[in-house]
Design a protein around this motif. Structure first.
Motif, short mmCIF file in Angstrom:
data_model
loop_
_atom_site.label_atom_id
_atom_site.label_comp_id
_atom_site.label_asym_id
_atom_site.label_seq_id
_atom_site.Cartn_x
_atom_site.Cartn_y
_atom_site.Cartn_z
N GLU A 82 0.85 -1.19 0.00
CA GLU A 82 0.00 0.00 0.00
C GLU A 82 0.88 1.25 0.00
OE1 GLU A 82 -2.65 -0.02 3.28
OE2 GLU A 82 -3.80 -1.77 2.59
N TRP A 83 0.44 2.29 -0.72
CA TRP A 83 1.15 3.57 -0.75
C TRP A 83 0.15 4.70 -0.58
CZ3 TRP A 83 2.52 -0.50 -3.82
CH2 TRP A 83 3.86 -0.94 -3.71
N LYS A 84 0.44 5.58 0.33
CA LYS A 84 -0.38 6.77 0.55
C LYS A 84 0.00 7.82 -0.48
CE LYS A 84 -3.32 9.16 3.15
NZ LYS A 84 -4.71 8.75 3.38
N VAL A 85 -1.00 8.41 -1.11
CA VAL A 85 -0.75 9.41 -2.15
C VAL A 85 -0.42 10.73 -1.48
CG1 VAL A 85 -1.69 10.65 -4.11
CG2 VAL A 85 -2.28 8.23 -3.75
N GLU A 86 0.83 11.19 -1.67
CA GLU A 86 1.27 12.44 -1.07
C GLU A 86 1.73 13.46 -2.11
OE1 GLU A 86 4.33 11.26 1.56
OE2 GLU A 86 2.96 10.34 3.04
N GLU A 87 1.90 13.05 -3.35
CA GLU A 87 2.32 13.96 -4.42
C GLU A 87 1.74 13.49 -5.74
OE1 GLU A 87 6.48 13.90 -5.27
OE2 GLU A 87 6.62 11.71 -5.18
N ASP A 88 1.77 14.38 -6.71
CA ASP A 88 1.35 13.98 -8.06
C ASP A 88 2.40 13.04 -8.64
OD1 ASP A 88 -0.68 15.72 -7.64
OD2 ASP A 88 0.02 17.26 -9.05
N PHE A 89 1.96 11.95 -9.24
CA PHE A 89 2.91 11.01 -9.85
C PHE A 89 2.21 10.26 -10.99
CE2 PHE A 89 0.78 8.55 -6.58
CZ PHE A 89 0.54 7.33 -7.19
N THR A 90 3.04 9.64 -11.79
CA THR A 90 2.55 8.81 -12.91
C THR A 90 3.12 7.41 -12.73
OG1 THR A 90 2.50 10.71 -14.39
CG2 THR A 90 2.46 8.53 -15.40
N LEU A 91 2.26 6.41 -12.85
CA LEU A 91 2.65 5.01 -12.69
C LEU A 91 2.47 4.29 -14.03
CD1 LEU A 91 3.60 3.38 -10.20
CD2 LEU A 91 1.28 2.44 -10.10
#
Length: 709
Positions: free
Chosen positions: A616-625
């Protein structure tokens, strides 16, 4: 007393004669000395022009002649310290060397083959010198021999200043010496010295010119020998005239009679041998002429045979051209198994009527064991292995042996002639028939390929319909699939959709293998995935359920599936990922570009008890996967080591450029992926799922829209 004293004193006339005699001796002595000097120069020049050459022998002998003549003159009986035998032998050697020099003259190559003539001439010259005891006749002998050489050289080679000057000087020298008793001393010296200077000048010019061949060509040897024998017949006449002149001028005595007798015997022997050899040479010439005639007749017969062969080849060429045109007319027409035998009949008719001397023709389609599937023949059947019988068998297909695709085409024929050229015609006929059969087979195969291509296109359209084409646009996340199969259809599968308002699910899978077997499994994955999503929302649980559902089918087909499932929780802003043997995704943001570290489970279909960890990863910044299959990192390479670092750096630069320009990241990444795949060779299916996630408070998007590159 006075009278006695007057008688004792010599008269004035006697004193004058004595003074003139002394003057002549002085001038002769000067000429002898000059001759010695010239001989040394000639000997040195002959050494410098090259030992072993023809010009070296001529110069050496000529220098020796001048040397011995000058030495004999200085040791004449007028010198108180001399003896009679010394000048006699010295002059004899001088005459012998002079005659041998004339026989070794460079422009008289034929004399090298008949040395016995030179030996006889030297003997005749020594006999003259011995018989008469005077130097006039030997010198005339040398002058006549030199003139004969000059005439022969002029007839054979023409007058050339550089080559004839030394010969002319030699002839003039001996003619002047022959007139010596009647010439004044000064005139004798100057004429003799001038002739010696001419000899030296001629030898100097000869040394500066290209060397003359010592021998002669074998084809011209016989002709040159005939010329030489005619030349020596004239010399025999002059040698006889010199002897007659000596008999008339000089009184006879015992020594002279013996010498003339031996001279006559040797001259007669020389003439007889010359006549015998001349007849032999003439017979050899006639034999050579007869050989030439036979050779000419043989060549003429060969030319006549070649003309006949050429005429026959021209007729075959005309038949060949006519056969080609008519056969091509039939072979260019539509062909199928329904009209195959009809086309074979037509071609056999053309060949039977066009070929010259054709009496029988049979064409058959045979199996490997000799069984005849079909045959057609023209003319009356001949006896097997009769003269002119031709049999040609050509393999049509090594794999098939059926009536429609036989193993052999056999051509049997009986013609008036059975040459290799004629046999090639029947090989060509067998090739034409085999081409008809192969065309029928190709037509049948082409029909099957067209049907298969249609089915493949239909399967490709069905598979593409399973891949989402539109971009998923939600308030916090956007998604777009990029699917590039290596062939018509592939074994990759990409899917995404919203489970409910809280959860959105993303899936990417890679089925082992390519083509139709792998594509058939994509339908099963889609149906199973859609069913599992309705029962759970955790990616690890989804993979466990999918493994149980697909395990039996994958085990039977000996296949497996690598898969990655990502679920985005919009309420808690958490991204949950589980993967079954699939590559780790790329994480691209403004602060870092990395491989997203997540646990890895076993591929689906490998173990029924497999477990799949959850990350699991908490969204803390804009990113592209970027979720991708291994076809992307293996693009353009045959090696198995993944090249994911290069893709990570390349796509990271695209993200950084997007931050400066504030453009659509998904569109930029999709465009870059398409650009690279078009530039390199693709060996595997390529599937990419691009997720663009916004941090909390920045997402104001919603719905699904079509944004394609």
């Amino acid at each position: 007393m006075l009278c006695r004293l007057e008688a004792e004193q010599p008269s004035a006339a006697a004193q004058r004669d004595r003074m003139e005699g002394v003057e002549v001796v002085v001038w002769q002595t000067m000429l002898y000395a000059f001759s010695l000097f010239v001989s040394l120069y000639v000997l040195l020049a002959s050494r410098l022009t090259g030992a072993g050459s023809c010009r070296y022998g001529y110069g050496f002998l000529l220098g020796g002649a001048f040397f011995f003549w000058g030495l004999g003159g200085l040791l004449s009986p007028d010198s108180p310290s001399s003896r009679m035998i010394v000048p006699f032998l010295s002059n004899g050697l001088a005459y012998a060397f002079a005659l041998l020099a004339l026989r070794r003259y460079p422009l008289l190559p034929s004399s090298y083959f008949d040395r016995w003539k030179s030996a006889c001439d030297v003997g005749l010259l020594i006999l003259l010198h011995f018989a008469f005891g005077d130097d006039v006749l030997p010198r005339l002998f040398l002058a006549v021999s030199g003139i004969a050489v000059l005439v022969f050289a002029r007839r054979k080679h023409g007058l050339r200043e550089y080559s004839l000057l030394s010969l002319a000087g030699t002839i003039l020298f001996w003619l002047i010496l022959a007139q010596g008793p009647w010439l004044p001393g000064p005139l004798l010296f100057f004429l003799g010295a001038a002739s010696l200077v001419a000899v030296c000048a001629g030898l100097g010019k000869q040394s500066a010119q290209p060397g003359q061949e010592c021998g002669c060509d074998v084809s011209r040897h016989t002709h040159e020998q005939i010329l030489v024998y005619s030349h020596y017949q004239g010399l025999v006449f002059f040698y006889s005239a010199i002897a007659v002149f000596g008999v008339l001028v000089y009184p006879p005595d015992a020594i002279r009679n013996w010498g003339l007798g031996l001279y006559t015997v040797l001259l007669t022997f020389r003439w007889l041998i010359l006549q015998h050899e001349k007849r032999g040479v003439l017979e050899q010439s006639f034999q050579f002429t007869r050989n030439l005639e036979r050779h000419f007749e043989t060549n003429l017969a060969q030319i006549r045979k070649k003309n006949e062969d050429l005429s026959r080849v021209l007729k075959l060429k005309q038949s060949y051209e006519e056969l080609l045109m008519k056969s091509n007319e039939h072979t260019m027409q539509p062909i199928s198994y329904e009209n195959l035998h009809q086309k074979i009949e037509q071609i056999v008719d053309v060949w039977y009527m066009t070929m010259i001397g054709m009496r029988f023709l049979r064409v058959s389609l045979q199996s490997e064991r000799g069984e005849i599937y079909y045959q057609t023949e023209r003319g009356s059947q001949p006896e097997r292995y009769k003269e002119g019988y031709v049999l040609v068998r050509l393999i049509v297909d090594k794999e098939r042996d059926t009536p429609l695709s036989p193993r052999y085409v056999a051509v049997e024929a009986l013609t008036d002639e059975s040459t290799e050229e004629v046999r090639s015609f029947y090989q060509l006929l067998a090739i034409y028939v085999s081409r008809l059969i192969m065309r029928c087979l190709q037509e049948q195969q082409s029909l099957g390929l067209r049907l298969m291509e249609q089915e493949m296109e239909l399967a490709s359209r069905i598979q593409f319909s399973l891949i989402p084409k539109n971009r998923l646009v939600l308030p916090d996340v956007q998604a777009k699939a990029v699917y590039i199969p290596a062939a018509y259809i592939g074994g990759d599968y990409v899917d995404y959709f919203s489970i409910n308002e809280r959860y959105t699910c993303f899936l990417i899978a890679d089925i082992s293998g390519h083509g139709i077997p792998a594509s058939l499994l994509t339908t099963g994955i889609r149906n199973s995935f859609r069913a599992v999503v309705q029962m759970c929302t955790s990616p690890d649980e989804m993979l466990v359920r999918l493994n149980h559902l697909l395990y039996e089918d994958l085990s039977e087909t000996r296949s497996y599936i690598t898969m990655l499932i990502a679920v985005f929780d919009h309420q808690e802003m958490v991204l949950r990922i589980s993967r079954a043997g699939h590559p780790a995704p790329f994480y691209l943001s403004g602060t870092k570009q990395i491989h997203l570290t997540c646990a890895r489970g076993m591929g689906l279909g490998l173990s029924l008890a497999a477990e799949y960890p959850l990350d699991e990863w908490k969204v803390e910044e804009d990113f592209t996967l970027l979720l991708y299959t291994d076809g992307l990192i293996n693009l353009g390479r045959g090696r198995q080591i993944p090249d994911s670092e290069k893709w990570l750096k390349l796509l990271g630069r695209v993200i950084k450029a997007d931050q400066a320009r504030e453009k659509d990241r998904i569109a930029l990444l999709e465009r870059e992926i398409w650009k690279k795949t078009r530039q390199q060779q693709q060996n595997d299916d390529i599937s990419v799922l691009i997720l663009d996630v916004k941090a909390p408070g920045k997402g104001e998007r919603g719905g699904i829209e079509d944004v394609s590159v």
